[in-house]
Design a protein around this motif. Structure first.
Motif, mmCIF file in Angstrom:
data_model
loop_
_atom_site.group_PDB
_atom_site.id
_atom_site.type_symbol
_atom_site.label_atom_id
_atom_site.label_comp_id
_atom_site.label_asym_id
_atom_site.label_seq_id
_atom_site.Cartn_x
_atom_site.Cartn_y
_atom_site.Cartn_z
ATOM 1 N N LYS A 3 0.850 -1.190 0.000
ATOM 2 C CA LYS A 3 0.000 0.000 0.000
ATOM 3 C C LYS A 3 0.887 1.241 0.000
ATOM 4 C CE LYS A 3 -4.410 -1.490 1.843
ATOM 5 N NZ LYS A 3 -4.252 -2.939 1.810
ATOM 6 N N TYR A 4 0.428 2.274 -0.714
ATOM 7 C CA TYR A 4 1.233 3.481 -0.860
ATOM 8 C C TYR A 4 0.425 4.707 -0.493
ATOM 9 C CZ TYR A 4 4.782 0.759 -3.295
ATOM 10 O OH TYR A 4 5.756 -0.157 -3.597
ATOM 11 N N ILE A 9 2.325 7.821 -5.239
ATOM 12 C CA ILE A 9 1.658 7.254 -6.415
ATOM 13 C C ILE A 9 1.870 8.165 -7.628
ATOM 14 C CG2 ILE A 9 -0.604 6.714 -7.422
ATOM 15 C CD1 ILE A 9 -1.515 5.866 -4.618
ATOM 16 N N ASN A 11 0.380 8.353 -11.594
ATOM 17 C CA ASN A 11 -0.524 7.822 -12.618
ATOM 18 C C ASN A 11 -0.087 8.366 -13.973
ATOM 19 O OD1 ASN A 11 -2.278 6.405 -10.792
ATOM 20 N ND2 ASN A 11 -3.115 8.388 -10.176
ATOM 21 N N PRO A 68 0.709 -1.492 -13.305
ATOM 22 C CA PRO A 68 1.447 -0.857 -12.203
ATOM 23 C C PRO A 68 2.787 -1.548 -11.946
ATOM 24 C CG PRO A 68 -0.310 -2.241 -11.343
ATOM 25 C CD PRO A 68 -0.424 -2.286 -12.832
ATOM 26 N N GLU A 70 6.372 -1.081 -9.071
ATOM 27 C CA GLU A 70 6.920 -0.386 -7.896
ATOM 28 C C GLU A 70 8.367 -0.008 -8.181
ATOM 29 O OE1 GLU A 70 4.651 -2.551 -4.256
ATOM 30 O OE2 GLU A 70 5.628 -3.888 -5.683
ATOM 31 N N LYS A 75 4.744 3.807 -6.322
ATOM 32 C CA LYS A 75 3.945 2.964 -7.212
ATOM 33 C C LYS A 75 3.613 3.770 -8.462
ATOM 34 C CE LYS A 75 -0.398 0.415 -7.670
ATOM 35 N NZ LYS A 75 -1.728 0.132 -7.108
ATOM 36 N N ASN A 77 1.436 3.746 -11.725
ATOM 37 C CA ASN A 77 0.326 3.143 -12.468
ATOM 38 C C ASN A 77 0.450 3.544 -13.932
ATOM 39 O OD1 ASN A 77 -1.223 1.750 -10.450
ATOM 40 N ND2 ASN A 77 -1.933 3.735 -9.682
ATOM 41 N N ARG A 321 -10.818 5.223 -10.699
ATOM 42 C CA ARG A 321 -9.744 5.976 -10.037
ATOM 43 C C ARG A 321 -10.346 6.625 -8.804
ATOM 44 N NH1 ARG A 321 -5.998 10.500 -10.687
ATOM 45 N NH2 ARG A 321 -6.043 11.395 -8.612
ATOM 46 N N LEU A 349 -6.588 -4.892 -7.684
ATOM 47 C CA LEU A 349 -5.566 -4.142 -8.393
ATOM 48 C C LEU A 349 -5.234 -4.963 -9.625
ATOM 49 C CD1 LEU A 349 -3.288 -3.230 -5.345
ATOM 50 C CD2 LEU A 349 -4.997 -1.779 -6.447
ATOM 51 N N VAL A 361 -8.916 0.172 -2.146
ATOM 52 C CA VAL A 361 -8.138 1.003 -3.066
ATOM 53 C C VAL A 361 -8.250 2.429 -2.547
ATOM 54 C CG1 VAL A 361 -7.854 1.800 -5.441
ATOM 55 C CG2 VAL A 361 -8.623 -0.539 -5.010
ATOM 56 N N ASP A 365 -5.152 6.115 -6.166
ATOM 57 C CA ASP A 365 -4.841 4.839 -6.804
ATOM 58 C C ASP A 365 -5.949 4.421 -7.773
ATOM 59 O OD1 ASP A 365 -3.270 2.676 -7.377
ATOM 60 O OD2 ASP A 365 -3.208 1.888 -5.324
#
Length: 688
Positions: A3-4, A9, A11, A68, A70, A75, A77, A321, A349, A361, A365
């Motif tokens: 989890k972030y 994050i 995108n 996605p 890491e 993270k 996406n 989203r 995910l 989520v 994310d």
């Protein structure tokens, strides 16, 4: 997957022209980021994001796909999008939920239609824009020429932050202009090396250009730069980050997805220099009482659906989203766009077709949920207690249509529901019943788009169909006054049939429709049978005069007639009305009318002459022109019959750089030569 926080994050919508290597680049980034342990290929159908059977068959991306990975405690996406213009709807959806557009450019092809499309849609969304010049290993790859093209087309905000060492087969490394360091990729991973002596002067020029552009993002830096003071590396980095976020700086990076060069540096750049979700500002929607409300990440749950897919295993899969709060598994939320509650089961995910179950989520994310009953693309999901509705995603209207019919009765029963499900999946695909032609029409963004629909009907729903060019809803009318007798007399033993009506036809103004006038005096036709004459004329209008098309804009007056006390009847006077109309219409100089469209075409100036010439050749009339930046908007009136394949024609004329929209305007008379062709085609169709 860990989890972030929202700050960790990124995108990123990966956009660009078809064939620029977007899917292969995403695959290589996933591999370098450790998200996958085997490098898939588009050619053999093993890539992570091109997993749909239609994509594997055609070797092109058709759907936006999540990927996605890491990297450095963040993270990323990645959203791999199609480059083919027929599937631009998924590009629009992806850019709606991404803060950054990674625009992939072919090092040989340079700026192409998809490059411009990606830029335009990203600019419309105020997304950060980063260019990646891919395929540097290819023969005739020319990074510096591509950079010149980018700056020529998109302006001086486009600035390189990397320079390749070598090109084509000798491409082996990069120079980071920000940190003024060179890296070799001889061992697969970057290792620092001295800057080649023959590149020193060139790199100095590019560094100066970078400093000049980033200095303009801040007034203090601008003054410092103009005073001749040198900006520190930290000042350049900080200004670059702000410039990228605000769209004032569009950096250019380069590398090779195939040779795995520059990819870890690209991942570093995305994490360090592109904005995280809450950095670009809170999101605004409409809350209670039609009032605007702004949501920050720590607010009540809200999310936007940007894609819907029919998954063969879990049913309908909804991609969303999250903008605020979190969507938890096994919860109930409100679809505020539809005003309906939705029961949420397991949330996932996604990485391509791989689904990883998760408990929630969180804000910033992207995830997916299966089997939502009411929710479609563009809908807002939110907390029931704190409803909000975000603006729906605006998609282009379909521009190309085909008539579709089922091969068998069994297929016919399945066709309607199957088309409905495909329309739910794809907002740029529409289906409707032609009211006048009786045909079922499917409409999309081009011929390839509808080819895919055809294939999916068979593969997903087992429906066999036949497609054809849509019929045009022609009409007919009269152009002068005429009169005739309609007399129906039949004796078949016992009671006969008798009806006699004199009918006068007169043309009406276009669009006035049909008007029936009772001018009988003296009881030559009894009152109870005058409506029968009207009914007969009305029936004859539907049969047409010349080619079986509905007759419009006619005033019909019944002014005389006769009857028989025993043999006259409702049916006899209906037939008298039909005969009277047909006889009078044949003498009233009948003509065929065709629908005319109001067309707006937007093309670059260099294609304007060819487009105008083509419209003139389609019996069109140019009614106006106006400049829109570097493009021209051409307004014209064009018969619908000439526009049935215009999406394909315009793409060919303007090399894919033209767009158009067409709306119904009015009906007008077809030329005599065209009318004769229509009559002959109708006669031939009847014979067949």
């Amino acid at each position: 997957m860990n989890k972030y926080s929202i700050e960790a994050i990124r995108n990123v919508a990966v956009v660009g022209h078809s064939g620029a290597g977007k899917t292969s680049l995403v695959e290589a980034l996933l591999f370098n980021g450790g998200a996958i342990d085997r490098l898939g290929k588009v050619d053999d159908g093993s890539s992570t994001t091109d997993y749909d059977p239609d994509e594997i068959k055609r070797k092109i991306s058709i759907n936006a796909a999540l990927a996605p990975c890491e990297w450095n405690n963040a993270k990323i996406n990645l959203i791999d999008t199609p480059g083919y213009p027929d599937f631009v709807g998924d590009v629009i959806g992806a850019l709606r939920v991404a803060e950054t557009a990674l625009i992939v450019v072919d090092a040989v092809g340079g700026v192409e239609v998809g490059t411009e499309t990606g830029w335009d849609y990203a600019s419309a969304r105020s997304a950060a824009k980063v260019f990646f010049v891919n395929k540097m290993e290819r023969e005739n790859a020319d990074y510096f020429q591509v950079v010149e093209q980018l700056q020529s087309v998109f302006g001086r905000s486009v600035v390189p932050v990397q320079i390749p060492i070598g090109s084509e087969d000798s491409f082996s490394g990069l120079v980071d202009i920000i940190g003024m360091k060179a890296y070799s990729f001889a061992g697969g991973k970057p290792s620092e090396m001295p800057i080649p002596a023959d590149m020193q002067a060139q790199i100095g020029q590019f560094h100066e250009a970078l400093v000049e552009v980033v200095a303009e993002t801040d007034d203090e830096l601008t003054l410092k730069y103009l005073d001749g003071e040198e900006l520190t590396a930290e000042e350049v980095k900080s200004a670059l980050e702000i410039g990228v976020r605000d769209g004032k700086v569009c950096p250019v990076l380069c590398g090779s997805g195939l040779k795995q060069i520059g990819l870890t540096m690209l991942l570093d750049f995305i994490v360090k220099e592109t904005p995280y979700p809450s950095e670009v500002g809170a999101v605004t929607g409409i809350a209670h009482g039609d009032k605007e409300e702004t949501r920050t990440a720590d607010g009540p749950f809200s999310a936007l659906v940007f894609k819907t897919m029919a998954d063969p295993y879990v049913g309908k899969l909804t991609y969303f989203r999250v903008y605020s709060g979190a969507l938890k598994s096994d919860s109930t939320v409100l679809n505020s766009s539809k005003g309906r509650e939705e029961r949420v089961g397991q949330v996932y995910l996604l990485r391509g077709k791989h689904q990883e179950a998760t408990s929630e989520v969180t804000a910033g994310d992207i995830g997916a949920v299966a089997k939502l009953a009411e929710t479609g693309t563009g809908d807002t999901l939110c907390d029931k207690a704190k409803p909000i509705t975000f603006p729906a995603i605006e998609y282009p209207e379909p521009v190309y249509s085909l008539a579709i019919s089922a091969k068998t009765k069994a297929d016919e029963d399945k066709l309607g529901p199957a088309l409905g499900k495909l329309a739910d999946e794809d907002p740029t695909f529409k289906t409707q019943r032609g009211a006048e032609t009786g045909q079922t029409l499917i409409s999309g963004l081009g011929d390839t788009h509808l080819d895919i629909v055809h294939d999916r009907l068979k593969r997903k729903f087992g429906v066999e169909v036949v497609t054809s060019t849509p019929k045009v809803a022609f009409r007919e009318t009269i152009t002068k006054m005429s009169e005739a007798q309609g007399r129906h007399k039949k004796q078949t033993g016992g009671r006969g049939q008798f009806g006699d009506a004199w009918v006068r036809l007169e043309p009406q103004e276009r669009g006035a429709g049909y008007l029936f006038v009772d001018a009988i005096v003296g009881g030559s036709i009894p009152r109870q049978w005058i409506p029968s004459v009207d009914k007969g004329i009305h029936e004859a209008l539907g049969r047409g005069i010349l080619a079986g098309n509905p007759v419009v804009d006619v005033r019909a007056t019944v002014y005389d007639g006769s009857f028989h006390n025993v043999d006259s009847s409702d049916m006899a006077f209906q037939l008298a009305g039909v005969l009277g109309f047909q006889a009078a219409a044949a003498k009233a100089n009948p003509v065929i009318l065709e629908p005319v469209l109001e067309v707006e075409v937007v093309v670059p100036e260099e294609y304007m002459g060819d487009v105008i010439s083509d419209i003139n050749g389609k019996r069109g009339r140019i009614v106006g022109m106006e400049p829109i930046g570097h493009k021209q908007r051409i307004k014209a009136s064009v018969p619908q019959a000439e526009m049935l394949r215009y999406a394909i024609d315009l793409r060919s004329i303007a090399r894919g750089r033209g767009t158009f929209k067409a709306t119904f305007s009015h009906y007008e008379e077809v030329p005599a030569s065209t009318a004769q062709q229509i009559i002959e085609q109708t006669k031939k169709a009847k014979e067949e």
